[in-house]
Design a protein around this motif. Structure first.
Motif, PDB file in Angstrom:
ATOM      1  N   LYS A  38      -2.913  19.143  26.740  1.00  0.00           N
ATOM      2  CA  LYS A  38      -2.543  20.407  27.401  1.00  0.00           C
ATOM      3  C   LYS A  38      -2.201  21.509  26.407  1.00  0.00           C
ATOM      4  O   LYS A  38      -2.067  22.672  26.781  1.00  0.00           O
ATOM      5  CB  LYS A  38      -1.397  20.179  28.370  1.00  0.00           C
ATOM      6  N   ALA A  39      -2.101  21.175  25.135  1.00  0.00           N
ATOM      7  CA  ALA A  39      -1.787  22.176  24.108  1.00  0.00           C
ATOM      8  C   ALA A  39      -2.796  23.316  24.105  1.00  0.00           C
ATOM      9  O   ALA A  39      -2.460  24.432  23.705  1.00  0.00           O
ATOM     10  CB  ALA A  39      -1.735  21.519  22.728  1.00  0.00           C
ATOM     11  N   VAL A  40      -4.009  23.056  24.575  1.00  0.00           N
ATOM     12  CA  VAL A  40      -5.024  24.120  24.610  1.00  0.00           C
ATOM     13  C   VAL A  40      -4.537  25.314  25.424  1.00  0.00           C
ATOM     14  O   VAL A  40      -4.900  26.455  25.143  1.00  0.00           O
ATOM     15  CB  VAL A  40      -6.381  23.585  25.143  1.00  0.00           C
ATOM     16  N   CYS A  41      -3.674  25.092  26.397  1.00  0.00           N
ATOM     17  CA  CYS A  41      -3.141  26.182  27.230  1.00  0.00           C
ATOM     18  C   CYS A  41      -2.212  27.105  26.444  1.00  0.00           C
ATOM     19  O   CYS A  41      -2.013  28.253  26.835  1.00  0.00           O
ATOM     20  CB  CYS A  41      -2.369  25.615  28.427  1.00  0.00           C
ATOM     21  N   PHE A  42      -1.639  26.605  25.355  1.00  0.00           N
ATOM     22  CA  PHE A  42      -0.587  27.341  24.656  1.00  0.00           C
ATOM     23  C   PHE A  42      -0.902  27.634  23.195  1.00  0.00           C
ATOM     24  O   PHE A  42      -0.367  28.578  22.632  1.00  0.00           O
ATOM     25  CB  PHE A  42       0.727  26.555  24.747  1.00  0.00           C
ATOM     26  N   ILE A  43      -1.749  26.836  22.589  1.00  0.00           N
ATOM     27  CA  ILE A  43      -2.023  26.994  21.160  1.00  0.00           C
ATOM     28  C   ILE A  43      -3.169  27.961  20.889  1.00  0.00           C
ATOM     29  O   ILE A  43      -3.312  28.483  19.791  1.00  0.00           O
ATOM     30  CB  ILE A  43      -2.300  25.614  20.511  1.00  0.00           C
ATOM     31  N   SER A  44      -3.978  28.234  21.904  1.00  0.00           N
ATOM     32  CA  SER A  44      -5.119  29.135  21.747  1.00  0.00           C
ATOM     33  C   SER A  44      -4.642  30.566  21.516  1.00  0.00           C
ATOM     34  O   SER A  44      -3.707  31.031  22.161  1.00  0.00           O
ATOM     35  CB  SER A  44      -6.001  29.098  23.002  1.00  0.00           C
ATOM     36  N   GLU A  45      -5.308  31.267  20.611  1.00  0.00           N
ATOM     37  CA  GLU A  45      -4.976  32.677  20.365  1.00  0.00           C
ATOM     38  C   GLU A  45      -5.256  33.515  21.599  1.00  0.00           C
ATOM     39  O   GLU A  45      -4.518  34.445  21.909  1.00  0.00           O
ATOM     40  CB  GLU A  45      -5.779  33.218  19.180  1.00  0.00           C
ATOM     41  N   ASN A  46      -6.350  33.203  22.280  1.00  0.00           N
ATOM     42  CA  ASN A  46      -6.745  33.909  23.494  1.00  0.00           C
ATOM     43  C   ASN A  46      -7.038  32.859  24.553  1.00  0.00           C
ATOM     44  O   ASN A  46      -7.664  31.836  24.261  1.00  0.00           O
ATOM     45  CB  ASN A  46      -7.991  34.765  23.245  1.00  0.00           C
ATOM     46  N   LEU A  47      -6.608  33.109  25.764  1.00  0.00           N
ATOM     47  CA  LEU A  47      -6.786  32.151  26.845  1.00  0.00           C
ATOM     48  C   LEU A  47      -7.630  32.782  27.946  1.00  0.00           C
ATOM     49  O   LEU A  47      -7.367  33.920  28.362  1.00  0.00           O
ATOM     50  CB  LEU A  47      -5.424  31.741  27.403  1.00  0.00           C
ATOM     51  N   ILE A  48      -8.635  32.057  28.385  1.00  0.00           N
ATOM     52  CA  ILE A  48      -9.448  32.477  29.526  1.00  0.00           C
ATOM     53  C   ILE A  48      -9.192  31.481  30.646  1.00  0.00           C
ATOM     54  O   ILE A  48      -9.266  30.269  30.436  1.00  0.00           O
ATOM     55  CB  ILE A  48     -10.947  32.514  29.176  1.00  0.00           C
ATOM     56  N   ILE A  49      -8.880  32.008  31.819  1.00  0.00           N
ATOM     57  CA  ILE A  49      -8.633  31.162  32.981  1.00  0.00           C
ATOM     58  C   ILE A  49      -9.703  31.460  34.025  1.00  0.00           C
ATOM     59  O   ILE A  49      -9.809  32.596  34.502  1.00  0.00           O
ATOM     60  CB  ILE A  49      -7.233  31.407  33.580  1.00  0.00           C
ATOM     61  N   LEU A  50     -10.508  30.467  34.350  1.00  0.00           N
ATOM     62  CA  LEU A  50     -11.484  30.599  35.421  1.00  0.00           C
ATOM     63  C   LEU A  50     -10.800  30.218  36.725  1.00  0.00           C
ATOM     64  O   LEU A  50     -10.174  29.159  36.808  1.00  0.00           O
ATOM     65  CB  LEU A  50     -12.670  29.661  35.194  1.00  0.00           C
TER      66      LEU A  50
END
Length: 197
Positions: free
Chosen positions: A125-137
């Motif tokens: 789940k770190a991808v939700c928080f560690i990414s510089e930019n987040l895209i939510i579909l």
């Protein structure tokens, strides 16, 4: 007995008057004539970007146009073919460090505050928080009016120990010298792609 249990026990022993919890049945939660319009307004007011995706638009091309300099893209969504990292196959969460764009799926949005419900649908789940930019579909049709409606819709995936979170816009803080810092604890930017069904 742990310190926490000991403290709670002492509080309970010293409560002189007890009150019943109030009924929430009569609460009139806020509703909107156009929840989608309100959701977009609230998302943008907290620093997010919302894009309504047309049915004929290629999602991977759109993402490349939004983030042309992104080298590391993390996603486990089957429709995302440009991903260079998969949060289901990395060895550990810190292997996602350096992710320029993380792409995840939101289940529904909340018009009241621009939040999106994100149940854990990936190993890390770190991808939700560690990414510089987040895209939510997120499906365009899945907008509820308020948090009362939202809580009734929450479902957890038992495969991932029942974890989920609400995300609303990019991470920000202004608690040090009242200077607004974007991306202090998580993504610097959040883009919501409202998908046709």
């Amino acid at each position: 007995m742990s310190n926490k249990e000991d403290i709670l026990k002492r509080y309970r022993e010293n409560v002189k008057v007890r009150y019943d919890m109030p009924s929430l049945d009569d609460i009139k939660a806020i509703t909107y004539p156009e929840p989608l319009v309100q959701f977009i307004k609230m998302s943008e007011s907290v620093g997010g970007q919302v894009i309504e995706v047309s049915p004929d638009r290629d999602i991977n091309t759109l993402i490349k146009e939004l983030y042309p300099d992104a080298k590391e893209i993390a996603s486990n969504l089957p429709e995302i073919t440009i991903a260079t990292r998969n949060p289901d196959t990395v060895g550990r969460a810190r292997d996602l460090n350096g992710t320029d764009v993380g792409i995840i799926r939101g289940m529904f949005g909340v018009a009241e505050n621009g939040c999106i419900w994100i149940p854990q649908q990936m190993k890390e789940k770190a991808v939700c928080f560690i990414s510089e930019n987040l895209i939510i579909l997120m499906p365009k049709s899945q907008i509820v009016n308020n948090m009362h409606e939202a809580y009734k819709r929450i479902e957890f995936d038992k495969q991932y120990d029942g974890y989920g979170t609400f995300i609303s816009g990019p991470s920000k803080t202004a608690d040090i010298a009242q200077v607004l810092v974007m991306g202090a604890q998580a993504a610097r930017s959040v883009t919501v792609l409202l998908m046709p069904e």
